[in-house]
Each structure stands twice: as structure tokens, then as C-alpha cells.
Design an enzyme around this catalytic site. Structure first.
Site, PDB file in Angstrom:
ATOM      1  N   SER A 239      76.754 -16.142 -16.394  1.00 53.37           N
ATOM      2  CA  SER A 239      75.919 -17.288 -16.064  1.00 53.37           C
ATOM      3  C   SER A 239      74.498 -17.047 -16.536  1.00 53.37           C
ATOM      4  O   SER A 239      73.980 -15.927 -16.453  1.00 53.37           O
ATOM      5  CB  SER A 239      75.960 -17.517 -14.548  1.00 53.37           C
ATOM      6  OG  SER A 239      74.672 -17.495 -14.003  1.00 53.37           O
ATOM      7  N   LYS A 240      73.906 -18.103 -17.055  1.00 56.10           N
ATOM      8  CA  LYS A 240      72.542 -17.962 -17.564  1.00 56.10           C
ATOM      9  C   LYS A 240      71.580 -17.551 -16.454  1.00 56.10           C
ATOM     10  O   LYS A 240      70.619 -16.842 -16.681  1.00 56.10           O
ATOM     11  CB  LYS A 240      72.068 -19.295 -18.163  1.00 56.10           C
ATOM     12  CG  LYS A 240      72.712 -19.613 -19.508  1.00 56.10           C
ATOM     13  CD  LYS A 240      72.080 -20.841 -20.117  1.00 56.10           C
ATOM     14  CE  LYS A 240      72.788 -21.243 -21.406  1.00 56.10           C
ATOM     15  NZ  LYS A 240      72.211 -22.457 -21.999  1.00 56.10           N
TER      16      LYS A 240
END
Length: 469
Positions: A239-240
Site C-alpha cells: 500500500s502506498k
RNA sequence: GUCCCCAUCGUCUAGAGGCCCAGGACCCGGCCCUUUCAAGGCCGCGACACGGGUUCGAAUCCCGUUGGGGACGCCA
């Protein structure tokens, strides 16, 4: 089969991260392997979240990694009219319909369904209501067949499919008139002539809905290949927000694009037991048939090893260009490649896992004021070494030639004169004196690189310090 | 909740019924080399999730269990 054309289609809502980079890599490799083209499409239909800074960061990341693409950048936001046209067409043909259910209503019905233990898909309330264009706020939904199944032969996952009843009538146009992802993707893939959609496995089942769109549009779909996800150490999709995995970060930490691509290529793909792949080898050997279906972790240790491998392997001038920004950061000024630095790079490439580390080890040559590691000074620059060090300094000063062989001779003579002093006893103090650190390439090499003047000055300074106690 | 996918050393993987009491790489440990640190060489630790089948024979095929992951947005 017509000419292969793939696309890399990131949404500009942040930096380029590892998962996207690998998707780009595989799209690039597949296209090039088959003599085809790779297109870059920016999926900015969500104007709220899309930024031009992000687009620039993505483009920069791709270029740094070494991918080239064909044609101009395709931005979805620039094809609004086309998207709108096709939505209208779908409505006219009855493949889509206007829906006036509010988001709140939908949410309430969804909750009710879940509470009742039922699976939720849009309940079709507006399906046959025949709402016209003037029926107030509305979205447009795709009308899915009540029965049947959308199936395709995924190039990675094999035979895949999803029942139409489980998909539900998806929204393809927002109430503000803008198109939604699935509509834009399908229309653009069609308009761009994409033959192979290669993307992350998180889109695997989305394919069914897109297939419904191809049907409604009465156009044949491309081939699909879904790549296994890259997961973090917890086994969760990258996930960013959570995972610090921007390509730019890796670059700034001193990793080479060659190493990053090599690392990425081996997650979810293999070619026998081969571990080392140049970009050329990736594009020569990449094959979707060799791609796995299970998610893989990105192991930082392996990256470090690969990075060192590529640091050891790259030609000197190329390595210098890669390392230059790090040298300049260390030196605080522009750095040019001269004979000394070239030699030092050769000495350092076997002992640097990253370019940051290499620059740190090169510091003694790059700056005049070395910062001494006090622990190393205490350990190696002790009073008892003073006589031997003075003797060595004299021998060095008298050396007719300042080369590695002559320097080695001076050290041997000094050790012998000191009654058979172990080489290390003399080398370490000198190393600390000239580099400020207990770690450096061989002492003869180090002195040769530094040069007579600076070496003698630093040894002299150390002697002063010792005499002063 | 519904649907889907996955399952070999800690990690990435080789393996497509006998070549496997499972091979390679990273990591980790040890030894050698050595003026430091590396690099290099050698050795070692370490896995077919479990249970049923099928078969003369299964890591490989089938079923189930368990475990993990993904998708179900007026995000992409």
C-alpha cells in the site's frame, strides 16, 4: 496475431511504487520481446485525487528505471468527450440505463442486505424505470445479463470467470457526468488498440465486468494477464500509505535501476535457476507462461545483494555517472571524474552495497577536512605507535615515486625497522590518519589514490596530535 | 457474508509421476584468504501445510481440511 501492444496505466495519485514498477517492467518486457509497443496511459478520471506532480513523478520513475514507451502520453481526462459519447450510445441501445438511487439509499439497502446475510449487488431498482436525461441527479449503470457467465482464458491465471449475477449493474458514469474507471479503461484500451492487458491480480475478477462492457460495445476484448501481487513482510498487498516503497526512495538510497529491475523481475517470475538478469536478458527471456499465481514478498536483502552485484559489474564511467549525485552530496560541490577517483571507484565497488555507502567511503578523497571516527582514533592512534609512525612518515616523504609498489616497500621497511612489527599495527593507524576511519581499501591503494601531498599532510597532523598527547 | 486465487527452506524459487531421503539464490552460522572492511572460495543450518485417495511409485494428479491472500466503491 496482430502486432502486440501493451499499456502501463497508472493513476496519478502518488509516487510510482514497487508494484506499479513491476507491472510496468513486465508490460515493457512483453511488448519488446514480441517486437510490439508499450503505451503509457494516465488514468486520471478521478480528478479529485489526480495531480500533475504525481504524473511527473511517475514519468520520472519510469525513465529512471530505463523503460521507453511508444507514442505520446495518453491522458484519460483528455478523452472525456469520447467516453461520454459511448455512454450515451450504450444508453440508447439499452445496454445501460439511468439510475436515480442516491448514494445514501444504496448504502442503506446494502447494509440491510448484509445484515440479512445476503450478498449485495445493485438490486436493479431503476433497471426498467426508463429514467430520461431530465430525471434529476442520476448515474448511468451498465445492464448486465440476468444469467450467464463472463469467461476468459487468463494468460497467467488460466481459465477464469465470474457469474453475471454476482457482478451487478455497475456504475459507468458518475452523477457529475464523468466516466468511471471500468468504462474509461475499456474504451481506451479499445481506442488505443491494446492487444494484451497486463496488470495486477487485484484486477483479476474486475475483468468479468469489463468483458460485459466489451460485449455491450460489441467489440472483441484483448487478452488478459494478471500478475501476482507483491506483498509486504506481513503478507499484505503493498500500500502506498503503509509501505515506503516509492521507486524514487530506492533511487535516493543508492540503488541502481538495474538492480531494482532485476529484483522486481524475479518476484513472481523465474527463468530456471537464473538470478542475475540484465534489462536485455529480461526482455529476451520474459514469458507470461513463466509467471506465477501466488503473491511474493519483496526481500530487501536480495535487493542489496543484487545492487552490489550491479555495482561490481557496471563499467566504470557508467558507475561514476550513477554515483555522481551521491559523491557531490558528500563533497558539497561538483565532482568530476579524474584518475584518482576512477581508481577509487574500482577499489570501492567491491565494498559498497549502495551508492550512498560508496560515496561515504569515498569521502576521504572528496573533502579536505576529514571527520575522524573518534573510536577508531582511540583504538589505533596510540602513543606507542609514534616511533614507528614517525619512521614510516620519513620513509614515505623520501619516496621517489608515489605508487602502490613503492608505498608497499616503505611499509615493509618500516615494519622491519620496528623489529618485525605486524603490518596491521602500522596500517591501521595510517588508515585512521588519512581517512578518519578504520575502514578503507588497502592502505597502499588508499595512499596512492589520495596522493603524496595530502597523505603526508594528514599523517603529519596525526603525528602532531600524538606528540601533543 | 459472497465469489476467486494461492500453498516447496525465514525469503525468492527449480521441480510439469520415478533423475528428489528435494536443487539454486538471498539471509544466517563456521572455516579459509587477509594490513582494516569488503570481495572471493569452501562447509553448514534450513522446506514439499495436514489428511485421505489414484498409482508398482507422488512435492508433482484428485478430494477434503487448515492456513494465507485478493475482489466485491459515484477509487483506480
Amino acid at each position: 496475431m496482430s502486432k502486440v501492444r501493451t499499456r502501463f496505466a497508472p493513476s496519478p495519485t502518488g509516487f510510482l511504487h514497487l508494484g506499479s514498477a513491476r507491472t510496468a517492467l513486465f508490460n515493457w518486457a512483453f511488448a519488446r520481446r514480441h517486437g510490439g509497443e508499450l503505451c503509457l496511459r494516465i488514468e486520471d478520471t478521478d480528478l479529485e485525487r489526480s495531480t500533475s506532480e504525481s504524473e511527473a513523478a511517475i514519468v520520472e520513475g519510469l525513465a529512471w528505471l530505463g523503460f521507453d514507451w511508444d507514442g505520446a502520453i495518453f491522458r484519460q481526462s483528455e478523452h472525456r468527450v469520447r467516453h461520454a459519447e459511448l455512454v450515451e450510445q450504450l444508453v440508447e441501445k439499452g445496454h445501460a440505463y439511468r439510475c436515480t438511487c442516491s448514494a445514501q439509499d444504496i448504502e442503506a439497502r446494502r447494509q440491510a442486505a448484509i445484515a440479512a446475510g445476503r450478498n449485495w449487488v445493485y438490486d436493479g431498482r431503476c433497471r426498467d424505470a426508463k429514467h430520461g436525461p431530465d430525471s434529476g441527479p442520476h448515474v448511468v449503470r451498465l445492464r448486465l445479463p440476468a444469467e450467464g457467465r463472463f469467461e476468459w482464458d487468463d494468460l497467467v491465471f488460466g481459465p477464469s470467470g465470474k457469474d453475471a449475477a454476482e457482478i451487478g449493474d455497475a456504475i459507468i458514469r458518475r452523477s457529475d457526468g464523468t466516466p468511471l474507471y471500468h468504462l474509461a479503461v475499456v474504451v481506451d484500451d479499445l481506442d488505443m488498440g491494446i492487444t494484451h492487458v497486463i496488470r495486477g491480480a487485484d484486477h483479476h475478477l474486475n475483468t468479468a465486468l469489463q468483458l460485459a462492457l466489451y460485449d455491450a460495445l460489441e467489440r472483441p476484448p484483448p487478452r488478459f494477464a494478471h500478475l501476482p501481487l507483491i506483498v509486504n513482510a506481513e503478507g499484505k498487498k503493498l500500500s502506498k500509505r503503509r509501505d515506503p516503497v516509492s521507486v524514487q526512495d530506492f533511487r535516493d538510497q543508492g540503488y541502481l535501476p538495474e538492480a531494482l529491475c532485476n529484483w522486481l523481475a524475479r518476484i513472481g517470475w523465474s527463468h530456471g535457476d537464473q538470478e542475475i538478469f540484465s534489462m536485455q536478458e529480461i526482455r529476451d527471456h520474459f514469458d507470461l507462461a513463466g509467471v506465477h499465481r501466488s503473491a511474493g514478498q519483496a526481500d530487501p536483502g536480495k535487493l542489496a545483494w543484487l545492487n552490489q552485484h550491479w555495482i561490481k559489474t557496471l563499467p566504470g564511467d557508467a558507475l561514476f555517472e550513477r554515483a555522481r549525485p551521491f559523491f557531490e552530496a558528500e563533497a558539497g560541490r561538483p565532482v568530476a571524474l579524474d584518475a584518482s577517483l576512477a581508481r577509487l571507484i574500482e577499489l570501492l565497488r567491491e565494498r559498497s552495497k549502495t551508492l550512498v555507502e560508496m560515496a561515504r567511503l569515498a569521502r576521504f578523497l572528496l573533502v579536505d577536512e576529514v571527520v575522524s571516527d573518534e573510536a577508531a582514533v582511540r583504538k589505533h592512534l596510540r602513543p606507542e605507535i609514534l616511533p614507528a609512525l614517525e619512521d614510516l612518515a620519513a620513509r614515505l616523504a623520501a619516496l621517489p615515486a608515489w605508487d602502490e609498489a613503492s608505498l608497499a616497500g616503505a611499509f615493509e621497511a618500516a615494519c622491519a625497522a620496528a623489529g618485525g612489527l605486524a603490518m596491521g599495527k602500522l596500517a591501521q593507524p595510517v588508515r585512521v590518519a588519512v581517512t578518519g576511519s578504520a575502514v578503507s581499501p588497502g592502505i597502499h591503494e588508499t595512499l596512492a589514490v589520495l596522493g603524496r601531498e595530502r597523505s603526508l599532510a594528514r599523517i603529519g597532523a596525526a603525528l602532531e596530535r600524538l606528540r601533543a598527547g
